[in-house]
Design an enzyme around this catalytic site. Sequence first.
Site, PDB file in Angstrom:
ATOM      1  CG  ASP A   1       3.395   1.596   9.349  1.00  0.00           C
ATOM      2  OD1 ASP A   1       3.038   2.460  10.170  1.00  0.00           O
ATOM      3  OD2 ASP A   1       3.554   1.830   8.138  1.00  0.00           O
TER       4      ASP A   1
ATOM      5  CB  CYS B   1      -3.655  11.637  11.605  1.00  0.00           C
ATOM      6  SG  CYS B   1      -3.292   9.905  11.447  1.00  0.00           S
TER       7      CYS B   1
ATOM      8  NE  ARG C   1       0.695  10.482   9.863  1.00  0.00           N
ATOM      9  CZ  ARG C   1       0.215   9.519   9.092  1.00  0.00           C
ATOM     10  NH1 ARG C   1      -0.966   9.031   9.337  1.00  0.00           N
ATOM     11  NH2 ARG C   1       0.921   9.062   8.070  1.00  0.00           N
TER      12      ARG C   1
ATOM     13  CE  LYS D   1      -1.450   1.630   3.964  1.00  0.00           C
ATOM     14  NZ  LYS D   1      -1.428   2.965   4.550  1.00  0.00           N
ATOM     15  CG  ASN D   2       2.295   2.809   3.568  1.00  0.00           C
ATOM     16  OD1 ASN D   2       1.140   3.159   3.320  1.00  0.00           O
ATOM     17  ND2 ASN D   2       2.729   2.580   4.792  1.00  0.00           N
TER      18      ASN D   2
ATOM     19  NE  ARG E   1      -7.558   4.764   5.201  1.00  0.00           N
ATOM     20  CZ  ARG E   1      -7.328   5.992   5.580  1.00  0.00           C
ATOM     21  NH1 ARG E   1      -7.870   6.447   6.673  1.00  0.00           N
ATOM     22  NH2 ARG E   1      -6.547   6.778   4.875  1.00  0.00           N
TER      23      ARG E   1
HETATM   24  C1  EPZ Z   1       4.433   7.021   6.237  1.00  0.00           C
HETATM   25  O1  EPZ Z   1       3.703   8.102   6.776  1.00  0.00           O
HETATM   26  C2  EPZ Z   1       3.479   5.861   6.133  1.00  0.00           C
HETATM   27  N1  EPZ Z   1       2.376   6.224   5.263  1.00  0.00           N
HETATM   28  C3  EPZ Z   1       2.978   5.473   7.525  1.00  0.00           C
HETATM   29  O2  EPZ Z   1       2.177   4.318   7.394  1.00  0.00           O
HETATM   30  C4  EPZ Z   1       4.176   5.145   8.411  1.00  0.00           C
HETATM   31  O3  EPZ Z   1       3.731   4.882   9.715  1.00  0.00           O
HETATM   32  C5  EPZ Z   1       5.165   6.308   8.429  1.00  0.00           C
HETATM   33  O4  EPZ Z   1       5.538   6.666   7.063  1.00  0.00           O
HETATM   34  C6  EPZ Z   1       6.436   6.027   9.190  1.00  0.00           C
HETATM   35  O5  EPZ Z   1       7.093   4.912   8.644  1.00  0.00           O
HETATM   36  C7  EPZ Z   1       2.510   6.149   3.940  1.00  0.00           C
HETATM   37  O6  EPZ Z   1       3.544   5.781   3.413  1.00  0.00           O
HETATM   38  C8  EPZ Z   1       1.323   6.496   3.130  1.00  0.00           C
HETATM   39  P1  EPZ Z   1       6.615  10.347   8.186  1.00  0.00           P
HETATM   40  P2  EPZ Z   1       4.297   9.581   6.730  1.00  0.00           P
HETATM   41  O7  EPZ Z   1       6.546  11.615   7.434  1.00  0.00           O
HETATM   42  O8  EPZ Z   1       5.088   9.746   5.502  1.00  0.00           O
HETATM   43  C9  EPZ Z   1       7.150  13.745  11.517  1.00  0.00           C
HETATM   44  C10 EPZ Z   1       0.314   2.913   7.868  1.00  0.00           C
HETATM   45  O9  EPZ Z   1      -0.216   2.421   8.890  1.00  0.00           O
HETATM   46  N2  EPZ Z   1       6.979  14.718  10.410  1.00  0.00           N
HETATM   47  O10 EPZ Z   1       7.761   9.435   7.948  1.00  0.00           O
HETATM   48  O11 EPZ Z   1       3.182  10.517   7.006  1.00  0.00           O
HETATM   49  C11 EPZ Z   1       5.844  12.984  11.790  1.00  0.00           C
HETATM   50  O12 EPZ Z   1       4.978  13.710  12.609  1.00  0.00           O
HETATM   51  C12 EPZ Z   1       0.814   4.336   7.872  1.00  0.00           C
HETATM   52  O13 EPZ Z   1       0.404   2.300   6.797  1.00  0.00           O
HETATM   53  C13 EPZ Z   1       7.165  16.066  10.659  1.00  0.00           C
HETATM   54  O14 EPZ Z   1       7.460  16.487  11.789  1.00  0.00           O
HETATM   55  O15 EPZ Z   1       5.257   9.544   8.004  1.00  0.00           O
HETATM   56  C14 EPZ Z   1       6.369  11.720  12.424  1.00  0.00           C
HETATM   57  O16 EPZ Z   1       6.616  11.933  13.778  1.00  0.00           O
HETATM   58  C15 EPZ Z   1       0.429   5.158   9.016  1.00  0.00           C
HETATM   59  N3  EPZ Z   1       6.987  16.951   9.621  1.00  0.00           N
HETATM   60  C16 EPZ Z   1       7.704  11.487  11.710  1.00  0.00           C
HETATM   61  O17 EPZ Z   1       8.049  12.743  11.114  1.00  0.00           O
HETATM   62  C17 EPZ Z   1       6.677  16.524   8.358  1.00  0.00           C
HETATM   63  O18 EPZ Z   1       6.545  17.371   7.468  1.00  0.00           O
HETATM   64  C18 EPZ Z   1       7.657  10.433  10.603  1.00  0.00           C
HETATM   65  O19 EPZ Z   1       6.543  10.678   9.738  1.00  0.00           O
HETATM   66  C19 EPZ Z   1       6.505  15.162   8.118  1.00  0.00           C
HETATM   67  C20 EPZ Z   1       6.668  14.267   9.170  1.00  0.00           C
END
Ligand code: EPZ
Length: 427
Positions: free
Chosen positions: A313, A123, A128, A22-23, A405
Site C-alpha cells: 500500500d 479488482c 484477489r 481504514k484497514n 474511500r
Molecule cells: C488487505 O487486503 C488490505 N485491505 C489491502 O489494502 C492491502 O493491500 C493488502 O491487505 C496487503 O497488505 C484491507 O485490509 C481492507 P491479502 P487483502 O489477502 O486482505 C492473495 C488498500 O489500498 N490471496 O493480504 O485483500 C492475494 O491475491 C488496500 O488499502 C489469495 O491468493 O489482501 C494477494 O496476492 C488494497 N487467496 C495476497 O494473497 C486469498 O484467499 C495478499 O492479499 C486471499 C489472498
Amino acid sequence: MDKLIIRGGNRLSGRIPISGAKNAALTLIPCALLTEEPVTLRNLPRLADIDGFQHLMTQFGVATGIRGNRPEDFGRVVTYESGHLTSTVAPYDLVRKMRASILVLGPLLARAGEATVSLPGGCAIGNRPIDLHLKALEAFGAQIELTQGYVKAMAPDGGLPGGDFDFPVVSVGATENALMAASLTNGTSRLFNAAREPEIVDLCNLLTAMGAEIEGIGTSDLTIHGVKKLNGATYKVMPDRIEAGSYACAAAITGGEVRLEGACEADMHSTNTALRNIGVEIESDKHGMTVRADGPLKATNLSTAPFPGLATDMQAQLMSLLCKAEGTSVLKETIFENRYMHVPELMRMGADVETEGRTAIVRGPVDLTGAEVMATDLRASMSLIIAALAAEGETQVRRIYHLDRGYERLEEKLQLVGADIERVGDE
Ligand code: EPZ
C-alpha cells in the site's frame, strides 16, 4: 463527479493529524457481529468505505449510534449493537462496492452458525481470490458451498469445533476472518504463517478486550482458545500507517517539514527505512513523527512484502517520490499482480518509469509537469497527488472517489500544510 486541482511547487510545512486506520477499522467493525453486547469504536475515520460497511452492518439488523458527527471533527465514535441478528446474508450489491465485506463471513458464521456472502469479484489491482478465507473456515469445521455467485458457509449443530490452518500465502483478510471465527468456537485453533500486520494486532487486541483468548499476538503463529460467548468492549482504532506514510512522501517530495500528529513509528519501520534511505529525516516520539527533507533525494531499491516488509500500500507513493531522486531505483511488487496502474499516468506527468511484470525501474530526478490524470485505485490516486505537489503547473486528478474511500479529508489536511489544492465539481 468531483476532481482535484493541484498547483505544484509549494513546500509543505506544518502539522497533519493522522486519522484512524481504514484497514484496521474494516476488520474491527465486523467484530461487533460476534457479540450480543455493544461494541464501541473510537477514532473511526470518516470514509466512504466505513460508511459502506456501516450500511452492510444494518443489513444484519445491527443498530449503529454515531457520535462526533460535527463536520469539523476528525474521527467518530460509533457503537454497534448486534443483540439480535435479523439476517446473515451479505448481498452482491453491497459486497461488489467493497471487497472488505468478505470480513463478515467468519463472524456471522461463528455467531449464527451460517452466513451467505456474495463473492466479491475482480479488482483493479489483481484477481484477489478468497480461497484462503474459505479454506481456513473449512479447517475450523465449516461446510462451504459456492452457488450463484455466493459463498454459503454452515457450521455443524452446536457450533464450529475449531481446527488448524497453515496459510500457503500470507493473507491479511483471510487471517482476519479466521481470527474472528476462531475466537467463538468450541475448541482450540492454530494458525500458521498468519499475517502479522499492525492491523491484525489491533484486531487481536479488540478480540482480547471482548474476552477472546489468543496467544502469539504479533507473530505469524497464533493459537486461539475458542470461547462460548464474547462480550462488548470500547476500543480505539490505531493510527493509519499508510496515510502517515503517504503524507511523509508528500512532505518529502516538496522538500518540506511536516509533523504527522499521532503517527506511530513502531508500525512504520519498513516505510521509514525506505524514506531514510531516500534521504528523508524522520524523528519520532510517542505523539507522532516529524518528516524533513532538506537535502537531495537518492534512488533506492524497494520490494514489497508482508509485514514486517514494505507494505504494498506504500509502493505507488514511494514511486512518485523516487521520480525526484538522483539515480535509478528498482521496485518489485510481490503482493499484487497489477499494481502499477499509476505508472502510465505518472509518465504523462514526465516520470521516467519502465515496467516489466512485477518490476518497475524509476529513473530520476525528472522535472514533473502538471497534467490531467485519472485515478485508478486508492493508493495509485495518492501517488498522482504526491507527484502533482512537486510538478510545475496545474494537475487535475479525476475519479477521486477512490481517494474518498481511504483518505479522510485529504485536501483539507494538505491545505493545512500549505498545499495549493482544491476540490471542484466536474463540468
Ligand atoms: C488487505 O487486503 C488490505 N485491505 C489491502 O489494502 C492491502 O493491500 C493488502 O491487505 C496487503 O497488505 C484491507 O485490509 C481492507 P491479502 P487483502 O489477502 O486482505 C492473495 C488498500 O489500498 N490471496 O493480504 O485483500 C492475494 O491475491 C488496500 O488499502 C489469495 O491468493 O489482501 C494477494 O496476492 C488494497 N487467496 C495476497 O494473497 C486469498 O484467499 C495478499 O492479499 C486471499 C489472498
